[in-house]
Design a protein around this motif. Structure first.
Motif, mmCIF file in Angstrom:
data_model
loop_
_atom_site.group_PDB
_atom_site.id
_atom_site.type_symbol
_atom_site.label_atom_id
_atom_site.label_comp_id
_atom_site.label_asym_id
_atom_site.label_seq_id
_atom_site.Cartn_x
_atom_site.Cartn_y
_atom_site.Cartn_z
ATOM 1 N N LEU A 1 16.572 3.190 6.978
ATOM 2 C CA LEU A 1 16.923 3.812 5.710
ATOM 3 C C LEU A 1 18.028 4.843 5.938
ATOM 4 O O LEU A 1 18.067 5.523 6.963
ATOM 5 C CB LEU A 1 15.693 4.507 5.116
ATOM 6 N N GLY A 2 18.934 4.958 4.991
ATOM 7 C CA GLY A 2 20.012 5.938 5.136
ATOM 8 C C GLY A 2 20.905 5.935 3.924
ATOM 9 O O GLY A 2 20.811 5.056 3.061
ATOM 10 N N GLU A 3 21.802 6.895 3.859
ATOM 11 C CA GLU A 3 22.638 7.051 2.684
ATOM 12 C C GLU A 3 23.638 5.908 2.511
ATOM 13 O O GLU A 3 24.120 5.663 1.413
ATOM 14 C CB GLU A 3 23.383 8.396 2.748
ATOM 15 N N GLY A 4 23.933 5.197 3.591
ATOM 16 C CA GLY A 4 24.876 4.098 3.491
ATOM 17 C C GLY A 4 24.243 2.755 3.192
ATOM 18 O O GLY A 4 24.941 1.748 3.052
ATOM 19 N N VAL A 5 22.914 2.732 3.069
ATOM 20 C CA VAL A 5 22.216 1.469 2.835
ATOM 21 C C VAL A 5 22.336 1.082 1.360
ATOM 22 O O VAL A 5 22.162 1.913 0.466
ATOM 23 C CB VAL A 5 20.720 1.595 3.217
ATOM 24 N N THR A 6 22.626 -0.174 1.121
ATOM 25 C CA THR A 6 22.671 -0.681 -0.249
ATOM 26 C C THR A 6 21.455 -1.563 -0.480
ATOM 27 O O THR A 6 20.816 -2.038 0.459
ATOM 28 C CB THR A 6 23.941 -1.511 -0.495
ATOM 29 N N ALA A 7 21.111 -1.761 -1.741
ATOM 30 C CA ALA A 7 19.932 -2.532 -2.089
ATOM 31 C C ALA A 7 20.279 -3.448 -3.257
ATOM 32 O O ALA A 7 21.266 -3.228 -3.969
ATOM 33 C CB ALA A 7 18.786 -1.594 -2.468
ATOM 34 N N PRO A 8 19.471 -4.502 -3.493
ATOM 35 C CA PRO A 8 19.751 -5.391 -4.601
ATOM 36 C C PRO A 8 19.637 -4.683 -5.940
ATOM 37 O O PRO A 8 18.884 -3.712 -6.080
ATOM 38 C CB PRO A 8 18.681 -6.482 -4.449
ATOM 39 N N ALA A 9 20.368 -5.154 -6.897
ATOM 40 C CA ALA A 9 20.318 -4.549 -8.236
ATOM 41 C C ALA A 9 19.002 -4.844 -8.904
ATOM 42 O O ALA A 9 18.328 -5.798 -8.594
ATOM 43 C CB ALA A 9 21.470 -5.083 -9.078
ATOM 44 N N ILE B 1 0.855 -1.175 0.000
ATOM 45 C CA ILE B 1 0.000 0.000 0.000
ATOM 46 C C ILE B 1 0.898 1.234 0.000
ATOM 47 O O ILE B 1 2.123 1.122 0.032
ATOM 48 C CB ILE B 1 -0.983 0.010 1.185
ATOM 49 N N LYS B 2 0.292 2.403 -0.034
ATOM 50 C CA LYS B 2 1.073 3.624 -0.221
ATOM 51 C C LYS B 2 2.088 3.863 0.893
ATOM 52 O O LYS B 2 3.102 4.542 0.671
ATOM 53 C CB LYS B 2 0.146 4.827 -0.337
ATOM 54 N N THR B 3 1.840 3.298 2.087
ATOM 55 C CA THR B 3 2.739 3.538 3.215
ATOM 56 C C THR B 3 3.737 2.409 3.437
ATOM 57 O O THR B 3 4.527 2.482 4.381
ATOM 58 C CB THR B 3 1.920 3.725 4.497
ATOM 59 N N THR B 4 3.712 1.363 2.608
ATOM 60 C CA THR B 4 4.619 0.235 2.822
ATOM 61 C C THR B 4 6.068 0.732 2.858
ATOM 62 O O THR B 4 6.545 1.347 1.899
ATOM 63 C CB THR B 4 4.464 -0.814 1.714
ATOM 64 N N PRO B 5 6.788 0.452 3.958
ATOM 65 C CA PRO B 5 8.165 0.940 4.058
ATOM 66 C C PRO B 5 9.151 -0.048 3.448
ATOM 67 O O PRO B 5 8.835 -1.230 3.271
ATOM 68 C CB PRO B 5 8.370 1.041 5.572
ATOM 69 N N PRO B 6 10.346 0.410 3.126
ATOM 70 C CA PRO B 6 11.361 -0.511 2.635
ATOM 71 C C PRO B 6 11.932 -1.359 3.764
ATOM 72 O O PRO B 6 11.818 -1.012 4.943
ATOM 73 C CB PRO B 6 12.435 0.427 2.066
ATOM 74 N N GLY B 7 12.547 -2.462 3.394
ATOM 75 C CA GLY B 7 13.224 -3.330 4.337
ATOM 76 C C GLY B 7 14.341 -4.056 3.626
ATOM 77 O O GLY B 7 14.656 -3.767 2.463
ATOM 78 N N GLU B 8 14.948 -4.997 4.309
ATOM 79 C CA GLU B 8 16.016 -5.770 3.695
ATOM 80 C C GLU B 8 15.503 -6.435 2.422
ATOM 81 O O GLU B 8 14.493 -7.119 2.441
ATOM 82 C CB GLU B 8 16.513 -6.841 4.674
ATOM 83 N N GLY B 9 16.198 -6.217 1.320
ATOM 84 C CA GLY B 9 15.790 -6.776 0.031
ATOM 85 C C GLY B 9 15.006 -5.830 -0.845
ATOM 86 O O GLY B 9 14.838 -6.085 -2.048
ATOM 87 N N SER B 10 14.496 -4.723 -0.280
ATOM 88 C CA SER B 10 13.774 -3.733 -1.088
ATOM 89 C C SER B 10 14.750 -3.000 -1.999
ATOM 90 O O SER B 10 15.920 -2.823 -1.672
ATOM 91 C CB SER B 10 13.066 -2.705 -0.196
ATOM 92 N N ARG B 11 14.257 -2.576 -3.141
ATOM 93 C CA ARG B 11 15.057 -1.723 -4.014
ATOM 94 C C ARG B 11 14.864 -0.260 -3.595
ATOM 95 O O ARG B 11 13.746 0.165 -3.335
ATOM 96 C CB ARG B 11 14.652 -1.907 -5.473
ATOM 97 N N LEU B 12 15.951 0.461 -3.542
ATOM 98 C CA LEU B 12 15.914 1.863 -3.180
ATOM 99 C C LEU B 12 16.196 2.716 -4.412
ATOM 100 O O LEU B 12 16.721 2.231 -5.410
ATOM 101 C CB LEU B 12 16.936 2.147 -2.075
ATOM 102 N N LEU B 13 15.847 3.989 -4.324
ATOM 103 C CA LEU B 13 15.982 4.918 -5.441
ATOM 104 C C LEU B 13 16.979 6.008 -5.083
ATOM 105 O O LEU B 13 17.035 6.452 -3.930
ATOM 106 C CB LEU B 13 14.628 5.549 -5.772
ATOM 107 N N ARG B 14 17.743 6.435 -6.069
ATOM 108 C CA ARG B 14 18.676 7.545 -5.914
ATOM 109 C C ARG B 14 18.273 8.660 -6.886
ATOM 110 O O ARG B 14 17.651 8.406 -7.919
ATOM 111 C CB ARG B 14 20.103 7.098 -6.203
#
Length: 326
Positions: A318-326, A84-97
């Motif tokens: 979440l933070g600037e040092g977090v990496t996510a799967p390709a 849903i619109k509020t679903t937060p990221p977690g381990e394995g989520s893709r992040l955006l830059r």
């Protein structure tokens, strides 16, 4: 930096957000501009012809793609349908830059050339007659909230969101997603009433709120705003021949914007940049979880048939040092 422009309808928030976007682009900063207003005018304010602005891809229409990409291989999210619109990221989520290329930008963003640079522009899509009775506008802005929840932006990168007018921003937790919120207020009772409402709602969430007085014509207008909003008043602007020409569809080069307005835009950037040192990614992540639990309990669990509280990854920040799967 994530920056919101809010205010009542007709306050001039879209005009001011577009000027700020132009200012950042002219300085060479990477910018993602997002039109999250129910009335979609940011594209035209950035100089697009109406036909081109109307043809921009709507984030709301591409919500399944956005969800599927962002969930990645997060084991807590069984499918895109349960997001849903509020679903937060977690381990394995893709992040955006801000500056990367990814399928979300490919589908939803278009580059807009300005005379001082270029920006990526994303739009929710308009609320049309076809939506009446079958959809809620917040289902469209939900795409923006998911985008912000999964966004990792750094110093000297800017995401500028032209928010929907009035108090609609509080229909979810999106109002907490920003480093700073600029509230555009006219020197009238109606103009400052939105400020009071926003200030009250945002009080408990650490929202940095500064007021930009617009359509200020003299000392009496300035005194009124100072009396009503106090130290939250950052700067005021008045009539602009440059803006009037832009609104007539006869834009001049940005370098010819009046000096007073250029100074005002520099003050906005200084205020936004100063909030970088105030960032608290842990609190930011906790606020995501807070609003997700509220939405899950009030409608999300019933809508999806799933326990959406289980989507929260308690060990993830979440933070600037977090990496996510390709």
């Amino acid at each position: 930096m994530k920056i919101a422009f809010v205010g009542k309808g007709g306050s001039g928030k879209t005009t001011l957000s577009s000027l700020f976007i132009r200012h950042l682009a002219a300085a060479g900063a990477p910018v993602v501009a997002v039109d999250a207003d129910i009335n979609q005018h940011l594209g035209c304010a950035l100089g697009l012809e109406e036909s081109r602005a109307a043809a921009l891809p709507a984030m709301g229409d591409r919500l399944p793609l956005i969800k599927d990409y962002l969930r990645g291989d997060n084991p807590r999210i069984a499918s895109a349908e349960t997001m849903i619109k509020t679903t937060p990221p977690g381990e394995g989520s893709r992040l955006l830059r801000v500056t990367e290329d990814n399928p979300v930008y490919d589908a939803c963003a278009r580059e807009v050339e300005l005379d001082g640079g270029a920006v990526r522009l994303m739009v929710t899509g308009p609320f049309t007659d076809a939506d009446l009775g079958v959809a809620c506008y917040h289902s469209k802005t939900g795409a923006v909230e998911l985008f912000l929840n999964h966004l990792v932006d750094g110093r000297d990168e800017y995401v500028v969101v032209d928010m929907t007018a009035g108090s609609d921003s509080f229909a979810s937790g999106m109002f907490t997603r920003f480093d700073i919120t600029f509230l555009v207020a006219e020197p009238t009772r109606k103009g400052v009433s939105v400020y009071r409402q926003y200030k009250e709602y945002a009080r408990d969430y650490g929202v940095v709120l500064r007021v930009v007085g617009n359509k200020v014509q003299g000392q009496d207008d300035l005194d009124f705003l100072r009396a009503e909003v106090g130290d939250d008043l950052l700067v005021t602007v008045g009539h602009s021949d440059w803006v009037r020409a832009m609104e007539k569809g006869r834009p001049r080069r940005f370098e010819f914007l009046e000096d007073a307005d250029r100074r005002a835009l520099r003050l906005l950037q200084v205020a936004a940049d100063a909030t970088y040192e105030l960032r608290d990614w842990k609190r930011y992540t906790q606020q995501m979880a807070h609003f997700h639990l509220k939405n899950a309990a009030s409608w999300g669990n019933e809508r999806t048939g799933a326990d959406l509280a289980a989507q929260i990854d308690p060990g993830f920040v979440l933070g600037e040092g977090v990496t996510a799967p390709a």
